[in-house]
Design an enzyme around this catalytic site. Structure first.
Site, PDB file in Angstrom:
ATOM      1  N   ARG A   1     -10.159   1.005   8.039  1.00 57.41           N
ATOM      2  CA  ARG A   1      -9.731  -0.335   8.421  1.00 57.41           C
ATOM      3  C   ARG A   1     -10.840  -1.131   9.075  1.00 57.41           C
ATOM      4  O   ARG A   1     -10.625  -2.269   9.479  1.00 57.41           O
ATOM      5  CB  ARG A   1      -8.585  -0.206   9.420  1.00 57.41           C
ATOM      6  CG  ARG A   1      -7.245  -0.583   8.834  1.00 57.41           C
ATOM      7  CD  ARG A   1      -6.260  -0.371   9.926  1.00 57.41           C
ATOM      8  NE  ARG A   1      -5.069  -1.123   9.811  1.00 57.41           N
ATOM      9  CZ  ARG A   1      -3.973  -0.712   9.182  1.00 57.41           C
ATOM     10  NH1 ARG A   1      -3.956   0.410   8.529  1.00 57.41           N
ATOM     11  NH2 ARG A   1      -2.904  -1.445   9.215  1.00 57.41           N
TER      12      ARG A   1
ATOM     13  N   LYS B   1       0.834  -1.216   0.000  1.00 61.65           N
ATOM     14  CA  LYS B   1       0.000   0.000   0.000  1.00 61.65           C
ATOM     15  C   LYS B   1       0.863   1.258   0.000  1.00 61.65           C
ATOM     16  O   LYS B   1       0.657   2.165  -0.802  1.00 61.65           O
ATOM     17  CB  LYS B   1      -0.930   0.018   1.236  1.00 61.65           C
ATOM     18  CG  LYS B   1      -1.892  -1.153   1.314  1.00 61.65           C
ATOM     19  CD  LYS B   1      -2.829  -1.049   2.496  1.00 61.65           C
ATOM     20  CE  LYS B   1      -2.141  -1.090   3.858  1.00 61.65           C
ATOM     21  NZ  LYS B   1      -1.472  -2.381   4.145  1.00 61.65           N
TER      22      LYS B   1
ATOM     23  N   ARG C   1      -1.143  -8.639  13.245  1.00 60.93           N
ATOM     24  CA  ARG C   1      -1.682  -7.661  12.282  1.00 60.93           C
ATOM     25  C   ARG C   1      -2.445  -8.357  11.166  1.00 60.93           C
ATOM     26  O   ARG C   1      -3.471  -7.866  10.705  1.00 60.93           O
ATOM     27  CB  ARG C   1      -0.532  -6.815  11.697  1.00 60.93           C
ATOM     28  CG  ARG C   1      -0.026  -5.760  12.691  1.00 60.93           C
ATOM     29  CD  ARG C   1       1.395  -5.323  12.389  1.00 60.93           C
ATOM     30  NE  ARG C   1       1.558  -4.770  11.063  1.00 60.93           N
ATOM     31  CZ  ARG C   1       2.726  -4.764  10.398  1.00 60.93           C
ATOM     32  NH1 ARG C   1       3.810  -5.280  10.961  1.00 60.93           N
ATOM     33  NH2 ARG C   1       2.791  -4.225   9.221  1.00 60.93           N
TER      34      ARG C   1
ATOM     35  N   ARG D   1      10.611  -1.272  11.447  1.00 55.22           N
ATOM     36  CA  ARG D   1       9.481  -0.912  12.308  1.00 55.22           C
ATOM     37  C   ARG D   1       9.358  -1.886  13.476  1.00 55.22           C
ATOM     38  O   ARG D   1       9.504  -3.086  13.305  1.00 55.22           O
ATOM     39  CB  ARG D   1       8.183  -0.919  11.474  1.00 55.22           C
ATOM     40  CG  ARG D   1       7.943   0.411  10.786  1.00 55.22           C
ATOM     41  CD  ARG D   1       6.811   0.415   9.811  1.00 55.22           C
ATOM     42  NE  ARG D   1       5.588  -0.271  10.259  1.00 55.22           N
ATOM     43  CZ  ARG D   1       4.490  -0.351   9.514  1.00 55.22           C
ATOM     44  NH1 ARG D   1       4.445   0.201   8.318  1.00 55.22           N
ATOM     45  NH2 ARG D   1       3.431  -0.974   9.964  1.00 55.22           N
TER      46      ARG D   1
ATOM     47  N   ARG E   1      11.769  -5.577   5.368  1.00 53.62           N
ATOM     48  CA  ARG E   1      11.485  -4.155   5.121  1.00 53.62           C
ATOM     49  C   ARG E   1      12.327  -3.226   5.990  1.00 53.62           C
ATOM     50  O   ARG E   1      12.536  -3.471   7.171  1.00 53.62           O
ATOM     51  CB  ARG E   1       9.996  -3.873   5.393  1.00 53.62           C
ATOM     52  CG  ARG E   1       9.700  -2.365   5.274  1.00 53.62           C
ATOM     53  CD  ARG E   1       8.252  -2.055   5.212  1.00 53.62           C
ATOM     54  NE  ARG E   1       7.545  -2.444   6.430  1.00 53.62           N
ATOM     55  CZ  ARG E   1       6.244  -2.302   6.579  1.00 53.62           C
ATOM     56  NH1 ARG E   1       5.506  -1.816   5.607  1.00 53.62           N
ATOM     57  NH2 ARG E   1       5.670  -2.678   7.703  1.00 53.62           N
TER      58      ARG E   1
HETATM   59  P1  AP5 Z   1       4.764  -1.562   1.946  1.00 57.17           P
HETATM   60  O1  AP5 Z   1       4.476  -0.730   0.756  1.00 57.17           O
HETATM   61  O2  AP5 Z   1       5.481  -0.971   3.092  1.00 57.17           O
HETATM   62  O3  AP5 Z   1       3.434  -2.335   2.426  1.00 57.17           O
HETATM   63  P2  AP5 Z   1       2.133  -1.789   3.192  1.00 57.17           P
HETATM   64  O4  AP5 Z   1       0.956  -2.436   2.548  1.00 57.17           O
HETATM   65  O5  AP5 Z   1       2.168  -0.317   3.281  1.00 57.17           O
HETATM   66  O6  AP5 Z   1       2.351  -2.497   4.590  1.00 57.17           O
HETATM   67  P3  AP5 Z   1       2.230  -1.894   6.086  1.00 57.17           P
HETATM   68  O7  AP5 Z   1       2.967  -2.833   6.975  1.00 57.17           O
HETATM   69  O8  AP5 Z   1       2.621  -0.465   6.114  1.00 57.17           O
HETATM   70  O9  AP5 Z   1       0.711  -2.042   6.299  1.00 57.17           O
HETATM   71  P4  AP5 Z   1      -0.029  -2.015   7.662  1.00 57.17           P
HETATM   72  O10 AP5 Z   1      -1.417  -1.903   7.182  1.00 57.17           O
HETATM   73  O11 AP5 Z   1       0.272  -3.162   8.525  1.00 57.17           O
HETATM   74  O12 AP5 Z   1       0.627  -0.778   8.420  1.00 57.17           O
HETATM   75  P5  AP5 Z   1       0.137   0.704   8.712  1.00 57.17           P
HETATM   76  O13 AP5 Z   1       1.331   1.561   8.738  1.00 57.17           O
HETATM   77  O14 AP5 Z   1      -0.985   1.082   7.834  1.00 57.17           O
HETATM   78  O15 AP5 Z   1       5.591  -2.846   1.410  1.00 57.17           O
HETATM   79  C1  AP5 Z   1       6.014  -3.859   2.321  1.00 57.17           C
HETATM   80  C2  AP5 Z   1       7.415  -4.355   1.911  1.00 57.17           C
HETATM   81  O16 AP5 Z   1       7.310  -5.054   0.663  1.00 57.17           O
HETATM   82  C3  AP5 Z   1       8.450  -3.271   1.696  1.00 57.17           C
HETATM   83  O17 AP5 Z   1       9.677  -3.756   2.107  1.00 57.17           O
HETATM   84  C4  AP5 Z   1       8.430  -3.050   0.173  1.00 57.17           C
HETATM   85  O18 AP5 Z   1       9.665  -2.587  -0.306  1.00 57.17           O
HETATM   86  C5  AP5 Z   1       8.120  -4.442  -0.342  1.00 57.17           C
HETATM   87  N1  AP5 Z   1       7.294  -4.449  -1.552  1.00 57.17           N
HETATM   88  C6  AP5 Z   1       6.259  -3.615  -1.826  1.00 57.17           C
HETATM   89  N2  AP5 Z   1       5.697  -3.932  -3.016  1.00 57.17           N
HETATM   90  C7  AP5 Z   1       6.404  -5.002  -3.484  1.00 57.17           C
HETATM   91  C8  AP5 Z   1       6.301  -5.789  -4.664  1.00 57.17           C
HETATM   92  N3  AP5 Z   1       5.372  -5.555  -5.608  1.00 57.17           N
HETATM   93  N4  AP5 Z   1       7.168  -6.833  -4.824  1.00 57.17           N
HETATM   94  C9  AP5 Z   1       8.107  -7.072  -3.890  1.00 57.17           C
HETATM   95  N5  AP5 Z   1       8.261  -6.358  -2.745  1.00 57.17           N
HETATM   96  C10 AP5 Z   1       7.408  -5.334  -2.551  1.00 57.17           C
HETATM   97  O19 AP5 Z   1      -0.451   0.566  10.190  1.00 57.17           O
HETATM   98  C11 AP5 Z   1       0.404   0.316  11.277  1.00 57.17           C
HETATM   99  C12 AP5 Z   1      -0.379   0.359  12.578  1.00 57.17           C
HETATM  100  O20 AP5 Z   1      -0.953   1.665  12.775  1.00 57.17           O
HETATM  101  C13 AP5 Z   1      -1.586  -0.583  12.649  1.00 57.17           C
HETATM  102  O21 AP5 Z   1      -1.215  -1.885  13.047  1.00 57.17           O
HETATM  103  C14 AP5 Z   1      -2.469   0.121  13.693  1.00 57.17           C
HETATM  104  O22 AP5 Z   1      -1.991  -0.096  14.985  1.00 57.17           O
HETATM  105  C15 AP5 Z   1      -2.252   1.598  13.339  1.00 57.17           C
HETATM  106  N6  AP5 Z   1      -3.231   2.061  12.354  1.00 57.17           N
HETATM  107  C16 AP5 Z   1      -2.967   2.513  11.100  1.00 57.17           C
HETATM  108  N7  AP5 Z   1      -4.093   2.855  10.462  1.00 57.17           N
HETATM  109  C17 AP5 Z   1      -5.111   2.607  11.318  1.00 57.17           C
HETATM  110  C18 AP5 Z   1      -6.520   2.735  11.226  1.00 57.17           C
HETATM  111  N8  AP5 Z   1      -7.127   3.175  10.107  1.00 57.17           N
HETATM  112  N9  AP5 Z   1      -7.277   2.390  12.302  1.00 57.17           N
HETATM  113  C19 AP5 Z   1      -6.696   1.957  13.435  1.00 57.17           C
HETATM  114  N10 AP5 Z   1      -5.367   1.782  13.573  1.00 57.17           N
HETATM  115  C20 AP5 Z   1      -4.564   2.106  12.527  1.00 57.17           C
HETATM  116 MG    MG Z   2       2.372   1.079   4.832  1.00 52.87          MG
END
Ligand code: AP5
Ligand code: MG
Ligand code: ZN
Length: 215
Positions: free
Chosen positions: A88, A13, A171, A160, A127
């Site tokens: 979410r 994402k 997660r 992270r 990552r």
């Molecule tokens: P990356 O692009 O970083 O993936 P991502 O989908 O953004 O994964 P996240 O871990 O950020 O998602 P998340 O939903 O768990 O975390 P968030 O920060 O939103 O890519 C991942 C890896 O793969 C990287 O190394 C990249 O280089 C590689 N990659 C990417 N594309 C690739 C491809 N095509 N091929 C190969 N490799 C690839 O949330 C974190 C925390 O915040 C949550 O757990 C929660 O506690 C809180 N939070 C956030 N939003 C909310 C909400 N709306 N409500 C409540 N709590 C929330």
């Molecule tokens: Mg992300």
């Protein structure tokens, strides 16, 4: 264009939202990035979010929804945005629809990136993220040009604290229980597009752009 990018942790994402935002001139609104910035700065919001994030649980809806609706007021979001990590759960999705409809607006499309669990775990395990601008890298799939440094801003890369095996599993469970039901919600609105997120970063970007330009 008003878009939501859905998908499990590690689906890409953040990677794809940044590319699309640059290509299409949209604001990139990432709830996780906003929380991590607040944690780094030690603000009240950061204190409220920190323990939930460390455990891989969702931050409570009232805090999250308030933060996002505030962010939506900023000038850069007026002409379009791409949401990454929000909504979410159903309450968040309804709050977003409601806030937009009060301005006579609506989401155009909701794109969900599909990636197998095995691949998600591989991606998150390797990552590294920029401490300053949050750009994600991967030590094998998407390494930075200079080891340990962000290509975009020169910031320091770190792992992270929620990218440990145990928290990744948590997660993923939370995603399945709380976020996956949104697919049906948006399918019902005729807005959902499911995209295979497994190919390389560039191939997925091309596919997303072609879908969004076909609109
Ligand atoms: P990356 O692009 O970083 O993936 P991502 O989908 O953004 O994964 P996240 O871990 O950020 O998602 P998340 O939903 O768990 O975390 P968030 O920060 O939103 O890519 C991942 C890896 O793969 C990287 O190394 C990249 O280089 C590689 N990659 C990417 N594309 C690739 C491809 N095509 N091929 C190969 N490799 C690839 O949330 C974190 C925390 O915040 C949550 O757990 C929660 O506690 C809180 N939070 C956030 N939003 C909310 C909400 N709306 N409500 C409540 N709590 C929330
Ligand atoms: Mg992300
Ligand atoms: Zn950076």
């Amino acid at each position: 264009m008003r878009l939501v990018l859905l998908g499990p942790p590690g689906a890409g994402k953040g990677t794809q939202a940044a590319a699309l935002a640059a290509e299409l001139g949209l604001a990139h609104i990432a709830s996780g990035d906003l929380f991590r910035e607040a944690v780094e700065r030690g603000t009240e919001l950061g204190l409220q979010a920190k323990s939930h994030m460390e455990q891989g649980k969702l931050v409570p809806n009232d805090i999250t929804i308030r933060m996002i609706l505030e962010r939506l007021q900023a000038a850069d979001a007026r002409d379009g945005f791409i949401m990454d990590g929000f909504p979410r759960n159903l309450e968040q999705a309804q709050a977003l629809d409601e806030a937009l409809s009060q301005k006579g607006l609506a989401l155009d499309k909701v794109v969900c990136l599909q990636v197998s669990t095995e691949e998600l775990v591989r991606r998150l395990g390797g990552r590294w993220v920029c401490r300053r601008c949050q750009a994600p890298y991967h030590m094998v799939n998407n390494p930075p040009r200079v080891a340990g440094k962000c290509d975009r801003c020169g910031g320091e890369l770190y792992q992270r604290p929620d990218d440990t095996e145990e928290t990744i599993r948590k997660r993923l469970d939370v995603y399945l229980a709380e976020t996956a039901p949104l697919l049906n919600y948006y399918r019902g609105q005729g807005k959902l597009v499911e995209v295979n997120g497994t190919p390389g970063v560039e191939a997925v970007s091309r596919e997303l752009l072609s879908i969004l330009k076909r609109r």
